[in-house]
Design a protein around this motif. Structure first.
Motif, PDB file in Angstrom:
ATOM      1  N   LEU A 139      -4.278   6.283  -1.727  1.00 25.48           N
ATOM      2  CA  LEU A 139      -5.075   5.345  -0.939  1.00 25.48           C
ATOM      3  C   LEU A 139      -6.563   5.604  -1.109  1.00 25.48           C
ATOM      4  O   LEU A 139      -7.352   4.669  -1.302  1.00 25.48           O
ATOM      5  CB  LEU A 139      -4.674   5.419   0.538  1.00 25.48           C
ATOM      6  CG  LEU A 139      -3.331   4.775   0.874  1.00 25.48           C
ATOM      7  CD1 LEU A 139      -2.819   5.264   2.218  1.00 25.48           C
ATOM      8  CD2 LEU A 139      -3.449   3.251   0.863  1.00 25.48           C
ATOM      9  N   TRP A 196      -9.581   3.154  -0.153  1.00 27.41           N
ATOM     10  CA  TRP A 196      -9.283   3.038   1.270  1.00 27.41           C
ATOM     11  C   TRP A 196      -9.680   4.323   1.995  1.00 27.41           C
ATOM     12  O   TRP A 196      -9.511   5.418   1.469  1.00 27.41           O
ATOM     13  CB  TRP A 196      -7.787   2.802   1.491  1.00 27.41           C
ATOM     14  CG  TRP A 196      -7.327   1.453   1.072  1.00 27.41           C
ATOM     15  CD1 TRP A 196      -6.887   1.085  -0.162  1.00 27.41           C
ATOM     16  CD2 TRP A 196      -7.278   0.277   1.877  1.00 27.41           C
ATOM     17  NE1 TRP A 196      -6.560  -0.242  -0.173  1.00 27.41           N
ATOM     18  CE2 TRP A 196      -6.788  -0.767   1.072  1.00 27.41           C
ATOM     19  CE3 TRP A 196      -7.590   0.000   3.198  1.00 27.41           C
ATOM     20  CZ2 TRP A 196      -6.617  -2.057   1.544  1.00 27.41           C
ATOM     21  CZ3 TRP A 196      -7.406  -1.286   3.677  1.00 27.41           C
ATOM     22  CH2 TRP A 196      -6.934  -2.306   2.854  1.00 27.41           C
ATOM     23  N   LEU A 239       0.837  -1.201   0.000  1.00 22.17           N
ATOM     24  CA  LEU A 239       0.000   0.000   0.000  1.00 22.17           C
ATOM     25  C   LEU A 239       0.873   1.253   0.000  1.00 22.17           C
ATOM     26  O   LEU A 239       1.939   1.266   0.623  1.00 22.17           O
ATOM     27  CB  LEU A 239      -0.912   0.014   1.231  1.00 22.17           C
ATOM     28  CG  LEU A 239      -1.988  -1.071   1.272  1.00 22.17           C
ATOM     29  CD1 LEU A 239      -2.725  -1.026   2.598  1.00 22.17           C
ATOM     30  CD2 LEU A 239      -2.957  -0.919   0.113  1.00 22.17           C
TER      31      LEU A 239
END
Length: 151
Positions: A105, A110, A46
């Protein structure tokens, strides 16, 4: 003003500063675990290698040090008086990198929660029950980016 320690000693001191498993990060991890959240740490796949990843909730948590990430009006951040140009550039690039990582992200679906060191430090710490509530609310929120600061 001249440094009071040698360059070698300063280098040794600076290399001892951790990027993972810091006290504020451990405080947040213990709190999350106590609240029943299960998580992964420092996932390399990530952007920004988040400190805490909650895959079930599609949330990531960054526990930012006020000094290293340039937390503006915080008592834990004070601009250095030596090598100011270097440190100003360094902290500005850290902040820019953080913003890029947050955007990547969010773009990947996310939710991002940023918890500043001052929110969990002893001097400005939010009361434990209040901190628990703020973090729980942040993780339950549908907002893409939530920032938790100290008092």
């Amino acid at each position: 003003m001249t440094d009071i320690v040698s360059a070698e000693k300063r280098s040794e001191m600076m290399s001892g500063i951790r990027g993972k498993d810091t006290k504020p990060e451990i405080i947040v991890r213990r709190l999350l675990y106590r609240l029943g959240y299960r998580f992964r740490l420092h996932r390399k796949d990530l952007p920004g290698r988040p400190d805490i990843v909650l895959p079930k909730w599609r949330k990531v948590v960054f526990v930012n040090g006020c000094y290293w990430h340039g937390h503006g009006d915080c008592h834990l951040f004070r601009a250095p008086k030596t090598r100011t140009e270097f440190w100003t550039t360094k902290i500005a690039s850290n902040r820019a990198r953080d913003q890029r990582n947050y955007a990547e992200l969010v773009g990947a679906g996310w939710g991002v929660v940023v918890i500043w060191e001052c929110a969990v430090s002893k001097k400005l710490q939010l009361p434990s029950d209040q901190l628990e509530q703020v973090i729980s609310d942040a993780l339950a929120s549908t907002n893409e980016l939530i920032v938790i600061r100290g008092r």
